[in-house]
Scaffold this active site. Structure first.
Site: not given
Ligand code: MG
Ligand code: NAI
Length: 326
Positions: A123, A168, A199, A223, A227
């Site tokens: 980001y 990663k 992962d 992020d 979730d």
């Molecule tokens: Mg989010």
């Protein structure tokens, strides 16, 4: 304390007022500065946030934020990403543990916190959109990695003194850099650590969430994992977050504007209400913060819930019930 209040769009306009019922019920000396930012503003003015809005926010101590709908414009730049950068809110802190009477998709006890780097990584905002290709530059700096690792270690010191570094590094050089900085900071702070590829982490977090305590990772991975963690904890409507820098902070539920349920009064306000609790913790008022947490527990114990948790109460009703108990 002076707080900017940004309900934003969709259910942000419903859960933030419910959270304010709880904050107001505490009777604290807090000045609230309401601000209209987001998709509605973008539709009217072509701008989701202005320089004046940023100036007003910088005159406050912190922000209580709802959620913003992403406008359908390929050149739109995320308001939250801009705010996180402008206010230098480099640490995104997301705690996850089961709440009373909430049905969980996986079994087992867990209580962990994701500490997500919040200003760089994927980001970075360094992007190019061409006719036949698009590029995003993933930026990971020593300063950015050191300060998020320090935050995670400070949190680990108050908990189990253990850190899980998620990356990663087997594929991305920027992540082996991040990993190396984090392990250095953990060693310096005498915090034990383990590493996990992102992962494998996504897989193991579902099977063994109780194995984790403080998890530190880069922006995009944090992020996505948060979730997933919200699903493990019983739903997006329950999970709060804090975006913290050295000067400012912003508190928000981790969910978005949920256009599918906006306007129905069905949104769960608990994530927004627990975000107020995180705000009071940040401000040093732990007593009031715990009073909110307890009131949330009592209301859940009484089965006063919105439809996502199987109840039939409205956002406002649940907010009022919690406000009544603080
Ligand atoms: Mg989010
Ligand atoms: P979302 O988090 O808004 O919704 C995902 C699902 O969870 C939906 O089915 C929704 O009904 C449900 N849900 C979310 N919060 C809930 C709550 N409090 N109570 C009950 N159910 C809840 O994610 P989605 O649909 O991907 O995004 C919708 C919009 O929000 C998009 O424009 C997206 O860009 C934006 N967004 C904004 C964020 C922010 O401002 N922080 C974060 C995530 C998405």
């Amino acid at each position: 304390m002076k707080i900017a209040v940004v309900p934003g769009d969709g259910i942000g306009k419903e859960v933030v007022p419910a959270a304010l019922l709880v904050l107001d019920a505490l009777g604290l000396d807090i000045e609230k500065v309401p601000l209209e930012i987001g998709y509605s503003k973008w539709k009217q003015t072509g701008n989701a946030i202005t320089d004046d809005d940023i100036k007003t926010i910088k005159e406050c101590d912190c922000v209580l934020f709802g959620a913003i709908t992403t406008p359908p414009d390929p050149n739109y730049k995320s308001v939250l990403v801009r705010l996180r950068k402008e206010l230098d809110l480099y640490a995104n802190i997301r705690p996850f543990k089961p709440l009373i009477n909430v049905k969980l998709p996986c079994s087992g006890k867990f209580d962990f916190v994701i500490v997500r780097e919040n200003t760089e990584g994927m980001y970075s905002g360094v992007e190019e959109l061409h006719e036949d290709a698009a590029y995003t530059t993933r930026i990971v700096t020593r300063k950015g990695s050191e300060r998020i690792a320090e935050r995670a270690c400070a949190l680990a010191k108050k908990r189990k003194e253990h850190l899980t570094i998620v990356h990663k590094a087997n594929v991305l050089k920027s992540d082996s850099f991040f990993r190396d900085v984090c392990t250095g900071v953990a060693k310096k702070n005498n915090i034990s650590y383990n590493e996990k590829l992102v992962d494998a982490m996504a897989y193991d977090m579902i099977l063994n969430p109780g194995k984790y305590d403080v998890i530190v990772t880069t922006n995009l991975f944090g992020d996505i994992l948060s979730d997933e963690a919200a699903a493990i904890a019983g739903g997006l409507g329950l999970c709060p977050s804090a975006n913290i820098g050295d000067r400012y902070a912003l508190f928000e539920p981790i969910h978005g504007s949920a256009p599918d349920i906006a306007g129905t009064g069905n949104a769960n306000p608990i994530a927004a209400i627990l975000s107020v609790s995180m705000m009071l913790d940040w401000a040093g008022n732990t007593e009031m913060a715990r009073s909110i947490d307890k009131a949330v527990d009592s209301v859940l114990a009484s089965h006063i819930t919105t439809p996502d948790l199987g109840g039939s109460y409205s956002t406002h009703y649940v907010g009022e019930a919690i406000a009544h108990l603080v």
